[in-house]
Design an enzyme around this catalytic site. Structure first.
Site, PDB file in Angstrom:
ATOM      1  CB  ALA A 179      -0.922   0.005   1.228  1.00 45.19           C
ATOM      2  N   GLY A 233      -1.132   0.344  -5.201  1.00 41.72           N
ATOM      3  CA  GLY A 233      -1.604   0.080  -3.840  1.00 41.72           C
ATOM      4  C   GLY A 233      -2.097   1.325  -3.132  1.00 41.72           C
ATOM      5  CB  SER A 271       1.166  -8.882 -14.811  1.00 41.04           C
ATOM      6  OG  SER A 271       1.813  -8.287 -15.901  1.00 41.04           O
ATOM      7  CE1 TYR A 310       5.850  -8.125 -11.444  1.00 40.53           C
ATOM      8  CE2 TYR A 310       5.107  -8.337 -13.717  1.00 40.53           C
ATOM      9  CZ  TYR A 310       4.950  -7.819 -12.454  1.00 40.53           C
ATOM     10  OH  TYR A 310       3.881  -6.994 -12.180  1.00 40.53           O
TER      11      TYR A 310
END
Length: 332
Positions: free
Chosen positions: A10, A15, A171, A193
């Site tokens: 966050a 976030g 993603s 990733y």
């Protein structure tokens, strides 16, 4: 009673924008922000309260790449709350990203450049490493730490009067070609990733099958291409300054170029307003932005094999058992 919403990662980017937008939607929620350290958590809390002074905002320290930190955070959350209504599993890393300019040139010559620019397929590579728990760092932070957190918070998520929600930040770079069951931590490849995000999609699919009947629902979202601290590390700052006008133009052809964290959080916020029973477990919800800047959400079927998802889930359970044996003092 107010709904309790936990957001990992966050402290910035999507976030932070998500936290701001959730409070705009419902100022009565209890927002719990999770960051890697107390200083970041407090700074983020003050920033949110400056815009929403009446909001209920608490903090919890958690490093998703450190299992001891995850277990301590879960323990604290179990003591603090009786239930969790939403958990946004948003934290993630992309260490040492590199752009393959040769691949980009090839994409230009073969007419695949736009596809490559919108998915990063064949363009982005990363250099991964082992963390203190002996796990690949990207896998541990982006997926496994979140998986352990969910497992440890199961008593707050299941069997409540109203359904609880898991919303994972995935993603468009989540590709089956980057993932292998035999190397699910992606120790041997250079697209950790992408592998971790495909693993995220698989995990969400199985969690729905296992826990829907206990009132827990899982969804995945794609924020699109957002300019954040993670993105800015890919290229030198001066290059980004040169490229930004071009990227705004590309958005007329590539709707996933959301560019701003606020636009990137569109799908997260949209799911906050939906009834989970009406959602498709095999769909990923994409934040999109039109060329003129209008934000909207587009559902797309995920390219996941449910049998592979089940096998991967069993591997996660095995890894959980193996890795948590040394943390018995942090387990109830």
């Amino acid at each position: 009673m107010e709904r309790v919403v936990l957001v990992t990662g966050a402290g910035g980017g999507v976030g932070l924008a998500l936290c701001q937008r959730l409070l705009e939607e419902d100022g009565r929620i209890h927002l719990c922000i999770a960051c890697r350290n107390d200083q970041k958590s407090e700074a983020t809390r003050e920033l949110i309260l400056a815009a929403h002074p009446a909001a209920q905002v608490s903090t919890v320290e958690v490093d998703l790449g450190n299992l001891a930190s995850v277990l301590r955070a879960a323990q604290e959350l179990r003591c603090r709350f009786q239930r969790l209504d939403f958990v946004y599993l948003n934290a993630g890393i992309m260490p040492n990203p590199h752009v393959n300019f040769k691949a980009l040139w090839h994409g230009l010559l073969t007419g695949k450049l736009l596809h490559m620019l919108t998915t990063a397929e064949g363009v982005m590579t990363q250099t991964d490493r082992l963390n203190g728990d002996g796990l690949q760092e990207v896998f541990a932070t982006n997926l496994f730490g979140h998986f352990i957190l969910v497992r440890q918070l199961q008593s707050l998520l299941c069997g409540n009067e109203k359904p609880s929600r898991l919303i994972w930040t995935s993603s468009s770079n989540a590709r089956e070609s980057a993932f292998s069951l035999s190397d699910y931590q992606h120790a041997k490849g250079q697209e950790s990733y992408s592998s971790s995000k495909y693993a995220t999609d698989l995990t969400s699919v199985v969690l729905n099958r296992k826990f829907n009947d206990q009132g827990l629902y899982s969804s995945v979202v794609c924020p699109g291409l957002v300019m954040s601290n993670m993105t800015y590390r890919i290229l030198p700052v001066f290059l980004w300054k040169l490229l930004m006008p071009i990227m705004w133009l590309i958005r007329f052809f590539a709707k996933t170029y959301t560019l701003t964290p606020r636009n990137g959080a569109a799908a997260h916020v949209w799911l906050f307003k939906q009834k989970p029973e009406s959602l498709d477990a095999l769909v990923k919800y994409h934040s999109c932005t039109s060329g003129l800047g209008k934000s909207y959400v587009e559902p797309r079927k995920m390219d996941v094999d449910e049998e592979t998802a089940e096998k991967f889930y069993q591997k996660l359970l095995e890894l959980e058992k193996e890795t948590l044996e040394k943390y018995s003092d942090l387990l109830d």
